[in-house]
Design an enzyme around this catalytic site. Structure first.
Site, PDB file in Angstrom:
ATOM      1  N   HIS A 313      57.321 111.211  95.082  1.00 54.69           N
ATOM      2  CA  HIS A 313      56.834 109.925  95.579  1.00 54.69           C
ATOM      3  C   HIS A 313      57.099 108.884  94.495  1.00 54.69           C
ATOM      4  CE1 HIS A 313      54.230 106.802  97.148  1.00 54.69           C
ATOM      5  NE2 HIS A 313      54.045 107.511  98.249  1.00 54.69           N
ATOM      6  N   ARG A 336      53.143  98.986  99.267  1.00 53.86           N
ATOM      7  CA  ARG A 336      54.443  98.329  99.420  1.00 53.86           C
ATOM      8  C   ARG A 336      54.632  97.824 100.845  1.00 53.86           C
ATOM      9  NH1 ARG A 336      58.001 102.552  98.658  1.00 53.86           N
ATOM     10  NH2 ARG A 336      56.314 104.036  98.304  1.00 53.86           N
TER      11      ARG A 336
END
Length: 648
Positions: A313, A336
């Site tokens: 990740h 994000r």
């Protein structure tokens, strides 16, 4: 052996009849004895004399299923209980929840209530297949995507989870990731589903064994079916030097939901064997993620698939108080998704933040020259770090997450572009670093207006305001982390575990991260909770039930509920901050939440994220910490531990 002993008059006809009856009823002691001593008549006779004869009336039927692992995939088998069946759940940790309790971005589904966003099952399928790459198994992906609407509807209607908000995560072409309006997805789902499962404890329909580790799967005499497990109570030692005793439990169905192996960095671990270059990379998975279920299944010949496919990740938080800790808190994809941007040590963006996890991670690791040229990470190199920056509008959109990360000290509030540049400690003079960062922000604003940037980003949420001097930013340090194992034991679309010849191992099932093949090369954000729910419920719905009874889910016993309520006079007892502060230890843990004082002493050990996060609030007002993770509805489950009302 029984008939031979009887023919030789070495056992009485009554004993013969009793042993035969026990064989028909699959007595666990007799089955184990037969497995190991069926060809040794002397020892069979000797040890069979140790087996007590229990009448049919006194004998307890084995559970319809044994579930190994207490995360979402394991708890999703509640369908067995709803149909009147029985389950024994075995968890090696002291609390249930596993890594599922940490999930924060949400769960994907198409399309319970998001038709207005133009999403379709075909689009979801396409995105998932694209992410899976050349390792995509279409039958498993089709099952995942095709059952997604049913899975989210089930969580909302059966389990009672609020999943009313939608977000678009990296790698997705539409908004399809569902999350609670005022809580973290994993914590809310796990809390609600545990509540539903535990309703069956009083009736004995479910038995939950914590601090217990399964050490072996048991098969029948000809090894054609799994029929039980051997397990140890990890806290049941007679002394520190004495190993825990081994106990046996039989069931016609064993369900593996033990998770992945990303936290096991021991020599010869699955991580060391398949991806040794990642042995020093931090991970978000709990320390319990050691591949236990894979080892159990492969001991019986189960196949494995995609074991080298370990997802990195791109964003794990670096805790400024403990930057070298190998276990990281995940900076959720949603950060994000709402508009967070990634900035390197030179003050520049370098990727499309909404790309797939594999893509963003690759762009981050490319800052290392050797990786950029060879495409493989050097285990001896330092993992690079970056700044994750959110504008005020992006932070508002992801407020629940922002509050949580601020509370944990992982995210800092900064006023103005100059202060942001100083915080980031860019590798330039103060004037140059502010200028570079300002240019980065201005270029991002320009790209947002044009609808596309140089890396192909076309969705721009939470763009910083034009007045960068007075904009409020939220920033933290992130680094790539081991997050998910796409590989595991081979399964089919019904959750059956397959052997190396792709044949079903009867009586053995698997769901969640322990299984492989569902995600191919790379898992899309939001598909983990979905996989647990889809395959967990598929298994739960297919398990045969030996006998059915009324389900607590189907009944509505208001009298029983009323007995558990705290008396009104106790609920209204005034408690001062001074009195509250005296209950400030793990053995005496009172916490105030939204003006009400609760005694969480016993609950702390059952708290999915661990007791520590409760204990640090002992004797204090924990409202802010509670709000960062949970919604008000959660407090309904704590009526019986209310101590009173907090007064000034």
């Amino acid at each position: 052996c029984i008939s031979k002993l009887a023919s030789l008059n070495r056992i009485s006809s009554e004993r013969e009849e009793a042993l035969v009856r026990m064989a028909f009823e699959k007595d666990p002691n007799l089955l184990i004895l037969s497995k190991y001593y069926s060809r040794d008549l002397e020892k069979f006779e000797k040890f069979s004399s140790l087996i007590a004869i229990v009448t049919t009336e006194d004998r307890e039927l084995p559970p319809d299923a044994i579930v190994i692992g207490g995360g979402l995939a394991g708890s999703s088998n509640i369908d067995i209980l709803d149909r009147g069946g029985t389950v024994t759940l075995i968890e090696k940790e002291h609390v249930l929840g596993g890594n599922s309790a940490k999930a924060s971005s949400g769960i994907n589904a198409c399309c319970p209530h998001n038709n207005t966003y133009g999403d379709e099952v075909e689009s979801f399928m396409k995105d998932t297949v694209k992410s899976a790459g050349d390792a995509a198994q279409l039958s498993l992906i089709s099952t995942l995507v095709g059952n997604s609407e049913k899975a989210v509807t089930w969580l909302k209607d059966r389990v009672g989870v609020d999943l009313s908000l939608l977000a678009q995560l990296g790698g997705h072409s539409h908004k399809r990731t569902h999350r609670p309006s005022n809580g973290m997805a994993g914590a809310e789902i796990i809390f609600a589903i545990q509540k539903a499962v535990r309703k069956y404890e009083k009736s004995g329909k479910v038995k939950i064994l914590v601090d217990s580790k399964v050490t072996q799967l048991i098969t029948n005499d000809d090894d054609t079916r799994v029929i039980g497990v051997e397990y140890q109570n990890l806290k049941g030692k007679a002394s520190p030097s004495t190993p825990p005793s081994v106990q046996t439990l039989l069931s016609p169905n064993i369900i593996l939901t033990t998770g992945g192996f990303a936290a096991d960095r021991t020599p010869k671990s699955y991580l060391d064997k398949y991806r040794p270059e990642l042995m020093n990379m931090p991970a978000t998975a709990g320390e319990f993620s050691t591949g236990d279920g894979i080892s159990l299944a492969t001991s019986l010949g189960a196949g494995m698939v995609d074991m080298d496919k370990i997802q990195i990740h791109p964003t794990g938080w670096v805790d400024p108080k403990d930057p070298e800790n190998p276990n990281k808190v995940l900076a959720a994809e949603l950060m994000r998704g709402v508009g967070g941007i990634l900035i390197n040590e030179k003050g520049k963006r370098f990727c499309n933040e909404l790309g797939t996890r594999a893509y963003v991670t690759d762009m981050m690791l490319n800052h290392d020259p050797d990786y950029a040229s060879e495409g493989k990470w050097n285990v001896d190199h330092k993992i690079p770090t970056f700044s994750l920056v959110l504008s005020s509008s992006a932070a508002l959109d992801g407020q629940k997450h922002v509050n949580l990360y601020q509370h944990k000290g992982l995210l800092t509030k900064i006023e103005g572009i100059e202060a942001l540049a100083n915080w980031m400690n860019l590798t330039k003079t103060e004037e140059e670093e502010t200028k570079t960062l300002r240019q980065t922000m201005i270029q991002y604003q320009s790209s947002a207006k044009q609808g596309k940037d140089e890396w192909g980003k076309v969705s721009f949420r939470g763009v910083p305001s034009p007045d960068l001097e007075n904009e409020t930013f939220y920033v933290g340090t992130v680094t790539p982390v081991l997050h998910y194992c796409m590989g595991g034991v081979t399964i089919d679309e019904n959750g059956n575990v397959l052997n190396e010849n792709q044949e079903i191992i009867h009586g053995l099932h698997a769901a969640g991260e322990v299984s492989g093949g569902v995600h191919g090369n790379n898992r899309l954000g939001g598909n983990s909770l979905l996989e647990c729910t889809v395959y967990g419920t598929i298994i739960g719905q297919k398990i045969p039930i030996q006998s059915t009874t009324t389900s607590p889910y189907q009944s509505n016993n208001k009298d029983e509920e009323s007995l558990s309520k705290t008396p009104v006079d106790v609920m209204n007892t005034p408690i001062s901050m001074e009195e509250l502060s005296q209950h400030d230890s793990p053995e005496d843990c009172w916490v105030a939440i939204h003006g009400t004082v609760y005694d969480l002493t016993d609950f702390a050990e059952e708290h999915p994220p661990g007791a520590e996060s409760i204990h640090i609030l002992a004797g204090k007002d924990g409202t802010e910490a509670f709000q960062a993770v949970h919604n008000m509805g959660t407090l309904e489950e704590f009526e019986d531990v209310k101590k009173g009302i907090l007064v000034a």
